[in-house]
Design a protein around this motif. Structure first.
Motif, PDB file in Angstrom:
ATOM      1  N   TYR A 166      -4.287   0.627   2.020  1.00 56.77           N
ATOM      2  CA  TYR A 166      -5.304   1.607   1.137  1.00 56.77           C
ATOM      3  C   TYR A 166      -6.304   2.297   2.263  1.00 56.77           C
ATOM      4  O   TYR A 166      -6.815   1.494   3.352  1.00 56.77           O
ATOM      5  N   ASP A 167      -6.703   3.596   2.030  1.00 52.10           N
ATOM      6  CA  ASP A 167      -7.738   4.105   2.706  1.00 52.10           C
ATOM      7  C   ASP A 167      -9.039   3.484   1.971  1.00 52.10           C
ATOM      8  O   ASP A 167      -9.352   3.565   0.852  1.00 52.10           O
ATOM      9  N   THR A 168     -10.087   3.028   2.825  1.00 50.03           N
ATOM     10  CA  THR A 168     -11.266   2.470   2.465  1.00 50.03           C
ATOM     11  C   THR A 168     -12.139   3.186   1.936  1.00 50.03           C
ATOM     12  O   THR A 168     -13.271   2.661   1.329  1.00 50.03           O
ATOM     13  N   HIS A 169     -12.218   4.422   2.119  1.00 56.59           N
ATOM     14  CA  HIS A 169     -13.216   5.301   1.725  1.00 56.59           C
ATOM     15  C   HIS A 169     -12.840   5.969   0.345  1.00 56.59           C
ATOM     16  O   HIS A 169     -13.656   5.751  -0.693  1.00 56.59           O
ATOM     17  N   THR A 170     -11.440   6.510   0.135  1.00 63.58           N
ATOM     18  CA  THR A 170     -11.244   6.791  -1.108  1.00 63.58           C
ATOM     19  C   THR A 170     -10.596   5.746  -1.877  1.00 63.58           C
ATOM     20  O   THR A 170     -10.567   5.975  -3.248  1.00 63.58           O
ATOM     21  N   LEU A 171     -10.193   4.725  -1.428  1.00 59.50           N
ATOM     22  CA  LEU A 171      -9.673   3.743  -2.255  1.00 59.50           C
ATOM     23  C   LEU A 171      -8.336   3.873  -2.966  1.00 59.50           C
ATOM     24  O   LEU A 171      -7.993   3.461  -3.655  1.00 59.50           O
ATOM     25  N   GLN A 172      -7.459   4.861  -2.261  1.00 59.74           N
ATOM     26  CA  GLN A 172      -6.314   5.345  -2.668  1.00 59.74           C
ATOM     27  C   GLN A 172      -5.304   4.739  -1.645  1.00 59.74           C
ATOM     28  O   GLN A 172      -5.408   4.428  -0.395  1.00 59.74           O
ATOM     29  N   ALA A 173      -4.162   4.573  -2.196  1.00 56.94           N
ATOM     30  CA  ALA A 173      -3.092   3.798  -1.344  1.00 56.94           C
ATOM     31  C   ALA A 173      -2.575   4.924  -0.428  1.00 56.94           C
ATOM     32  O   ALA A 173      -2.494   6.177  -0.704  1.00 56.94           O
ATOM     33  N   GLN A 174      -2.340   4.311   0.843  1.00 57.82           N
ATOM     34  CA  GLN A 174      -1.643   5.379   1.912  1.00 57.82           C
ATOM     35  C   GLN A 174      -0.504   4.949   2.237  1.00 57.82           C
ATOM     36  O   GLN A 174       0.470   6.212   2.823  1.00 57.82           O
ATOM     37  N   ALA A 175       0.134   3.898   2.065  1.00 57.77           N
ATOM     38  CA  ALA A 175       1.359   3.506   2.552  1.00 57.77           C
ATOM     39  C   ALA A 175       1.982   2.118   1.758  1.00 57.77           C
ATOM     40  O   ALA A 175       0.958   1.548   1.384  1.00 57.77           O
ATOM     41  N   SER A 176       3.352   1.936   1.639  1.00 54.34           N
ATOM     42  CA  SER A 176       3.786   0.606   1.152  1.00 54.34           C
ATOM     43  C   SER A 176       5.008   0.406   2.116  1.00 54.34           C
ATOM     44  O   SER A 176       6.007   0.901   2.318  1.00 54.34           O
ATOM     45  N   LEU A 177       5.047  -0.948   2.655  1.00 48.72           N
ATOM     46  CA  LEU A 177       6.019  -1.210   3.635  1.00 48.72           C
ATOM     47  C   LEU A 177       6.666  -2.417   2.978  1.00 48.72           C
ATOM     48  O   LEU A 177       5.988  -3.478   2.505  1.00 48.72           O
ATOM     49  N   PRO A 178       7.953  -2.478   2.867  1.00 45.72           N
ATOM     50  CA  PRO A 178       8.832  -3.512   2.584  1.00 45.72           C
ATOM     51  C   PRO A 178       8.825  -4.568   3.400  1.00 45.72           C
ATOM     52  O   PRO A 178       9.014  -4.728   4.554  1.00 45.72           O
ATOM     53  N   VAL A 179       8.441  -5.842   3.070  1.00 51.69           N
ATOM     54  CA  VAL A 179       8.222  -7.198   3.874  1.00 51.69           C
ATOM     55  C   VAL A 179       8.440  -8.225   2.832  1.00 51.69           C
ATOM     56  O   VAL A 179       8.125  -8.326   1.942  1.00 51.69           O
ATOM     57  N   ASP A 180       9.528  -9.186   3.433  1.00 55.48           N
ATOM     58  CA  ASP A 180      10.009 -10.136   2.697  1.00 55.48           C
ATOM     59  C   ASP A 180       8.835 -11.299   2.581  1.00 55.48           C
ATOM     60  O   ASP A 180       8.231 -11.919   3.825  1.00 55.48           O
ATOM     61  N   ALA A 181       8.399 -11.508   1.337  1.00 58.64           N
ATOM     62  CA  ALA A 181       7.292 -12.467   1.269  1.00 58.64           C
ATOM     63  C   ALA A 181       6.193 -12.557   2.165  1.00 58.64           C
ATOM     64  O   ALA A 181       5.918 -13.560   2.894  1.00 58.64           O
ATOM     65  N   PRO A 182       5.488 -11.489   2.204  1.00 59.34           N
ATOM     66  CA  PRO A 182       4.246 -11.568   3.298  1.00 59.34           C
ATOM     67  C   PRO A 182       3.136 -12.261   2.930  1.00 59.34           C
ATOM     68  O   PRO A 182       2.758 -12.321   1.872  1.00 59.34           O
ATOM     69  N   SER A 183       2.597 -13.049   4.132  1.00 61.47           N
ATOM     70  CA  SER A 183       1.297 -13.542   3.913  1.00 61.47           C
ATOM     71  C   SER A 183       0.379 -12.998   4.767  1.00 61.47           C
ATOM     72  O   SER A 183      -0.107 -12.010   4.603  1.00 61.47           O
ATOM     73  N   GLY A 184       0.167 -13.628   5.947  1.00 60.65           N
ATOM     74  CA  GLY A 184      -0.866 -13.316   6.967  1.00 60.65           C
ATOM     75  C   GLY A 184      -0.472 -12.123   7.444  1.00 60.65           C
ATOM     76  O   GLY A 184       0.433 -11.901   8.048  1.00 60.65           O
ATOM     77  N   ILE A 185      -1.671 -11.259   7.688  1.00 62.73           N
ATOM     78  CA  ILE A 185      -1.478 -10.028   8.575  1.00 62.73           C
ATOM     79  C   ILE A 185      -2.545 -10.153   9.612  1.00 62.73           C
ATOM     80  O   ILE A 185      -3.907 -10.427   9.464  1.00 62.73           O
TER      81      ILE A 185
END
Length: 402
Positions: free
Chosen positions: A372-391
């Motif tokens: 997400y863009d933290t200023h507009t709060l709009q989604a910027q991208a979506s990445l497929p990841v298997d059962a993601p947890s910590g980033i």
């Protein structure tokens, strides 16, 4: 004469060249590796697969994958000073050193039966693991993962205690809390084979996690067994623990706790710390000059991660079940929730890009990471990841307590 010889050599050059080509086929040189920096890279933990997805935050894209890291159902990551190597602490006690650029494991040791995290020294030479089973810390050489010291954590009765809230301090020092002993320990690893341990007892019941302020001065441990927190001023000549926010529940019956909240230095914005209230639908606001309560912010559920954007302008909050499909954004000047987002199912973790223009959010049950863009709060991208947890982004390498 010389002119005739030169003409003869020139005429035969194509034949010599073709003859060499026919009789010898030198191997093609290997392709040059793609050069890139590490400052905008990071990893996403695939908790069900024991793997890492390697990501580039500038391109908002995956760039590779590393497998074979064991049980990552609870995992944390720290980075080398040059941000090339990720040290992964797994639930099964595995400690793994991953070369992010080569996209491969360089070293791996099984160092405990149950481990929940670790830290790296300020000079990048030591890696320390905090362990539940057996309770204690272990000190490793960051380059080789050679075990340098095994330090047990003991209760007053001599039994092993689980270790939580481990963080790095300046000068090869580390600080951590003992869940079963109600104590805080400071380990001086100037001689990493013989750490010197100072113990601060009677800090409160069941410290569950902790944070170090960005300047390294204050260590704050959350207490699960009572309303309140323990705070240590590390700039004191003789550091001691004192209670802050004692009795913030004011006798109210707390809700059942479905997931333990997390504390880290990311929760400090300006002169305030924003902390999850245990068993309550509130974020506590603490004045970091006086360490007194400065307010409370009602939120949608029991907060798990309360994370300040790097500039301190916003605080983002995610929640335990049954509200873990939501993320709320707090505006720090007004100290109120200004937006509720629904990124996906089972939001487990968030991570800001180094300057805070974007936030990455793991949605475990949707097998996706949303950006997400933290200023507009709009989604910027979506990445497929298997059962993601910590980033975890490599910018953590340059920050204390991360």
């Amino acid at each position: 004469m010389k002119r005739r010889n030169l003409l003869s050599l020139a005429a035969s050059a194509p034949l010599l060249a073709s003859g060499c080509a026919a009789t010898s086929s030198p191997a093609s040189p290997p392709p040059a590796p793609t050069l890139q920096g590490t400052g905008d890279l990071g990893v996403v933990v695939e908790r069900a697969q024991g793997a890492l997805t390697l990501v580039n935050t500038s391109r908002r894209a995956a760039m590779g994958r590393v497998t074979g890291l064991g049980d990552l159902s609870h995992a944390s990551v720290v980075f080398s000073r040059d941000a090339r190597y990720a040290y992964v602490f797994g639930r099964d006690g595995g400690l793994t050193r991953v070369d992010i650029l080569a996209q491969q494991i360089t070293h791996r040791v099984m160092q405990a039966g149950n481990s929940i995290g670790g830290a790296i020294s300020a000079d990048g030479s030591l890696v320390v693991a905090q362990n539940y089973t057996p309770g204690g810390i272990k000190v490793f050489d960051a380059a080789t993962l050679e075990l340098l010291a095994d330090v047990p954590a003991l209760t007053p009765g001599g039994e092993r205690s689980r270790v939580v809230g481990l963080a790095d301090l300046p000068q090869r020092r580390f600080i951590y809390s003992l869940f079963d002993a109600g104590a805080i320990c400071i380990a001086d690893c100037a001689d990493p084979r013989q750490p010197r341990i100072a113990t601060l007892p009677d800090i409160g019941k069941q410290p569950y996690d902790a944070l170090v302020s960005p300047n390294g001065r204050h260590y704050i441990a959350g207490l699960f067994g009572e309303d309140g927190l323990a705070m240590v001023d590390l700039w004191d000549a003789a550091p001691r623990a004192r209670r802050i926010m004692k009795g913030y529940g004011r006798g109210q019956q707390p809700l059942p706790v479905y997931k333990m909240p997390h504390l880290r230095g990311w929760a400090i914005a300006g002169r305030h710390a924003y902390l999850p209230a245990v068993g309550r639908h509130e974020v506590l606001v603490v004045d970091t000059d006086t360490w007194a309560e400065a307010g409370r912010i009602p939120v949608a559920g029991q907060p798990v991660f309360v994370m300040a954007r790097p500039d301190g302008r916003q605080v983002w909050v995610n929640f335990s079940v049954p509200d873990y499909h939501r993320v709320q954004v707090i505006d720090t000047p007004s100290q109120r929730v200004v937006e509720t987002l629904r990124p996906g199912k089972a939001v487990l973790h968030m991570e800001f890009t180094p300057r805070g223009e974007s936030v990455w959010i793991s949605c475990r049950d949707d097998n996706r990471v949303q950006v997400y863009d933290t200023h507009t709060l709009q989604a910027q991208a979506s990445l497929p990841v298997d059962a993601p947890s910590g980033i975890f982004f490599t910018a953590r390498a340059q920050r204390m307590g991360f």
